[in-house]
Design a protein around this motif. Structure first.
Motif, PDB file in Angstrom:
ATOM      1  N   ALA A   5      -3.260  14.207   2.232  1.00 11.17           N
ATOM      2  CA  ALA A   5      -3.475  14.669   3.608  1.00 11.17           C
ATOM      3  C   ALA A   5      -3.173  16.158   3.728  1.00 11.17           C
ATOM      4  O   ALA A   5      -3.917  16.903   4.381  1.00 11.17           O
TER       5      ALA A   5
ATOM      6  N   LEU B 294      -3.716  14.304  13.108  1.00  7.23           N
ATOM      7  CA  LEU B 294      -4.827  13.355  13.087  1.00  7.23           C
ATOM      8  C   LEU B 294      -5.166  12.936  11.653  1.00  7.23           C
ATOM      9  O   LEU B 294      -5.345  11.744  11.373  1.00  7.23           O
ATOM     10  N   VAL B 295      -5.243  13.907  10.752  1.00  2.00           N
ATOM     11  CA  VAL B 295      -5.585  13.594   9.359  1.00  2.00           C
ATOM     12  C   VAL B 295      -4.472  12.794   8.712  1.00  2.00           C
ATOM     13  O   VAL B 295      -4.720  11.801   8.013  1.00  2.00           O
ATOM     14  N   ARG B 296      -3.232  13.204   8.928  1.00  2.00           N
ATOM     15  CA  ARG B 296      -2.103  12.506   8.313  1.00  2.00           C
ATOM     16  C   ARG B 296      -2.002  11.071   8.824  1.00  2.00           C
ATOM     17  O   ARG B 296      -1.763  10.135   8.049  1.00  2.00           O
ATOM     18  N   GLU B 297      -2.185  10.873  10.119  1.00  2.00           N
ATOM     19  CA  GLU B 297      -2.098   9.531  10.679  1.00  2.00           C
ATOM     20  C   GLU B 297      -3.132   8.603  10.037  1.00  2.00           C
ATOM     21  O   GLU B 297      -2.835   7.460   9.706  1.00  2.00           O
ATOM     22  N   ARG B 298      -4.325   9.123   9.832  1.00  2.00           N
ATOM     23  CA  ARG B 298      -5.387   8.284   9.279  1.00  2.00           C
ATOM     24  C   ARG B 298      -5.154   7.994   7.800  1.00  2.00           C
ATOM     25  O   ARG B 298      -5.257   6.842   7.352  1.00  2.00           O
ATOM     26  N   ILE B 299      -4.827   9.015   7.010  1.00  2.00           N
ATOM     27  CA  ILE B 299      -4.701   8.836   5.561  1.00  2.00           C
ATOM     28  C   ILE B 299      -3.448   8.061   5.194  1.00  2.00           C
ATOM     29  O   ILE B 299      -3.481   7.129   4.377  1.00  2.00           O
TER      30      ILE B 299
ATOM     31  N   ALA C  71      -1.637   6.088   7.144  1.00  2.00           N
ATOM     32  CA  ALA C  71      -1.713   4.724   7.667  1.00  2.00           C
ATOM     33  C   ALA C  71      -2.568   3.840   6.771  1.00  2.00           C
ATOM     34  O   ALA C  71      -2.271   2.661   6.573  1.00  2.00           O
ATOM     35  N   ALA C  72      -3.620   4.423   6.187  1.00  2.00           N
ATOM     36  CA  ALA C  72      -4.487   3.641   5.308  1.00  2.00           C
ATOM     37  C   ALA C  72      -3.782   3.262   4.014  1.00  2.00           C
ATOM     38  O   ALA C  72      -4.161   2.290   3.354  1.00  2.00           O
TER      39      ALA C  72
ATOM     40  N   SER D 151      -1.632  -3.657   5.340  1.00  2.00           N
ATOM     41  CA  SER D 151      -1.597  -4.307   6.646  1.00  2.00           C
ATOM     42  C   SER D 151      -0.626  -5.471   6.618  1.00  2.00           C
ATOM     43  O   SER D 151      -0.395  -6.085   5.576  1.00  2.00           O
TER      44      SER D 151
END
Length: 273
Positions: A16, A149-154, A156-157, A161
């Protein structure tokens, strides 16, 4: 099985950061190039050396300080509550970012102009810095939002789950692996560069990991950050005892953990069961 090794999260953090750094660098280079070309178009025949040096040194100094908004977003995400504390921390980092950015490009310009046999005078800091600060505030806000935004997406992925997570967790205690049921982990506390796991049977294995990385992996399993140094298993809480000034003591079997007033969302979560 939940893997206690935080390397997956760390790799996502690095990915990220570098993705954001490349994106911001390309944007800055493009913007500064447009500024130089605009000056040359508006002032044909004029020497653009000063403008080129000014834009280049500002870009280099700003990119050298880009780790400040990144670190701020990592430590204090934009969705962290209370909002006033999050805004206050980022405002303080913004001031530091701006001062470092301006000091950096002033030094670079002085060195470059000295090498060209001339001098550079930034002028009165009390008059010039507020002007630079306004521009830095816009830049910092854009960079910070992009990073978040980028860190949250990468990141979190990179965290499995909850539906795919069975009820065990591997605690890497030195050369050995302690496989513990999540329900048997009462709490996790910070111990320097290590995290200490408080198990229901009284064992306290240590794992070299940050509490933040463990929170990212265990948060979806019902673990709540109650203090900068503690995570607790919400399902194992048996008592909340007021300690005064908004703080609480959290009882989990034979373990007592602090609940700081700085984590009101944790109190609401534990009260709600």
């Amino acid at each position: 099985m939940t893997n206690g090794d935080p390397s997956g999260t760390k790799a996502a953090e690095r990915r990220a950061f570098w993705l954001c750094l490349v994106g911001v660098t390309l944007f800055v280079v493009a913007l500064n190039s447009v500024n130089v070309l605009t000056f040359m178009a508006d002032n044909p025949g004029d020497d653009a050396t000063g403008v080129v040096i000014g834009e280049a040194t500002s870009a280099v100094s700003g990119l050298a300080m880009i780790w400040l908004p990144w670190l701020a977003v990592r430590r204090v995400p934009l969705n962290r509550r209370p909002w006033w504390r999050t805004l206050a921390i980022h405002a303080a980092v913004l001031v530091l970012f701006s001062l470092a950015h301006v000091a950096g490009f002033v030094l670079l310009r002085q060195l470059i102009w000295a090498a060209l046999g001339e001098t550079y005078d930034f002028g009165n800091w009390l008059e010039r810095w507020p002007y630079e600060f306004r521009k830095d505030a816009v830049s910092y806000s854009i960079i910070m939002l992009a990073f978040w935004l980028v860190r949250e997406r990468i990141v979190a992925a990179a965290v499995p789950s909850p539906a795919s997570e069975p009820a065990t967790f591997d605690i890497r205690d030195g050369a050995r692996i302690v496989r513990a049921n999540l329900s048997d982990i009462l709490a996790v506390s910070s111990a320097g560069n290590y995290a200490e796991f408080h198990l229901a049977d009284g064992r306290k294995p240590l794992m070299r990991a940050s509490l933040a990385s463990l929170e990212a992996r265990l948060g979806a399993q019902g673990f709540v950050r109650t203090h900068r140094s503690w995570l607790v298993n919400a399902a194992r809480v048996t008592e909340l005892k007021p300690e005064g000034s908004g703080d609480y003591a959290v009882t989990l079997g034979g373990v007592t953990a602090p609940l700081s007033r700085r984590f009101p969302e944790a109190l609401a979560r534990l009260r709600g069961g």
